[in-house]
Scaffold this active site. Sequence first.
Site, PDB file in Angstrom:
ATOM      1  N   THR A 152       0.894  -1.189  -0.066  1.00  0.00           N
ATOM      2  CA  THR A 152      -0.022  -0.107  -0.113  1.00  0.00           C
ATOM      3  C   THR A 152       0.856   1.271   0.091  1.00  0.00           C
ATOM      4  O   THR A 152       0.304   2.293   0.024  1.00  0.00           O
ATOM      5  CB  THR A 152      -0.898   0.019   1.234  1.00  0.00           C
ATOM      6  OG1 THR A 152      -0.168  -0.020   2.495  1.00  0.00           O
ATOM      7  CG2 THR A 152      -1.962  -1.233   1.234  1.00  0.00           C
TER       8      THR A 152
ATOM      9  N   TYR B  86      17.497  -6.260  11.618  1.00  0.00           N
ATOM     10  CA  TYR B  86      16.827  -6.069  10.304  1.00  0.00           C
ATOM     11  C   TYR B  86      17.771  -6.727   9.276  1.00  0.00           C
ATOM     12  O   TYR B  86      17.319  -7.548   8.432  1.00  0.00           O
ATOM     13  CB  TYR B  86      16.716  -4.680   9.909  1.00  0.00           C
ATOM     14  CG  TYR B  86      16.460  -4.131   8.399  1.00  0.00           C
ATOM     15  CD1 TYR B  86      15.375  -4.405   8.059  1.00  0.00           C
ATOM     16  CD2 TYR B  86      17.489  -3.735   7.656  1.00  0.00           C
ATOM     17  CE1 TYR B  86      14.719  -4.110   6.538  1.00  0.00           C
ATOM     18  CE2 TYR B  86      17.259  -3.552   6.247  1.00  0.00           C
ATOM     19  CZ  TYR B  86      15.853  -3.659   5.806  1.00  0.00           C
ATOM     20  OH  TYR B  86      15.484  -3.321   4.475  1.00  0.00           O
TER      21      TYR B  86
END
Length: 265
Positions: free
Chosen positions: A16, A154
């Site tokens: 999105t 990460y």
Amino acid sequence: MNIDLGGRTAIISGSTGGIGLAIARGLARANADVVIAGRSQKSLDAALAELREQGGSGQIHGVVADLGTAAGAETLFAAHPRADILVNNLGIYDDVDFFDVADSEWTRFYDTNVLSGVRLARHYAPGMVEKGWGRILFISSESGIAIPADMINYGVTKAANLAVSHGLAKRLAGTGVTVNAVLPGPTLTDGVAALVADAAQASGRSIREEADNFVRTARPSSIIQRAADVDEVAHLAVYLASPYSSATTGAALRVDGGVVDSLAI
């Protein structure tokens, strides 16, 4: 090169905004039927409205689901059980010191950045094999091969993306289904814009100028000396999703602006 994905269904996670939405735009322009997913109806509706203005001939669909969870994945599977192209883009990041990252954060990062793609690939790959054609992409990062000291958790999850994609490519050898990883470098996404917003305000520079300054100071090995645009990453993903990439599989392809100083990966 005219890429036409008419008749192909593409599912993009984390789509999105940012790189995911840019990839969805590129695939929509190439006439694919595009399925995006988001955690809120508001963000999904905004992304769907943008995609429907791209001019491609394919259909555009959206699903409200948190694909970082097993329940969210099942929601997607129920709505769209088959795909020809799968782009595992969903990911989270943060700059937190190693000694301040709790077990729960390691688990959250692993569930979102690694297991989400594993679940989707495990579900959609068999259908691709049945058809004798498919494309699976994992959006990793240059941080997966050059682990940053301030984003170790990460980096570890992005390295795991590389391991999964390479191993799955070998598992699907000879099936007509290719599996590859894309490694973006510093890219001007909405998330990066938010991270540099305070610095931009303090310096009087624009968000773009501040992002480029960050690259020059924090990633000085960058050859382009600026942050990439999301569409620059998306162009590579769209190529890898196309028939033109049929001999490329098991690969880790960098679109990092030359941040990683290496002759190979």
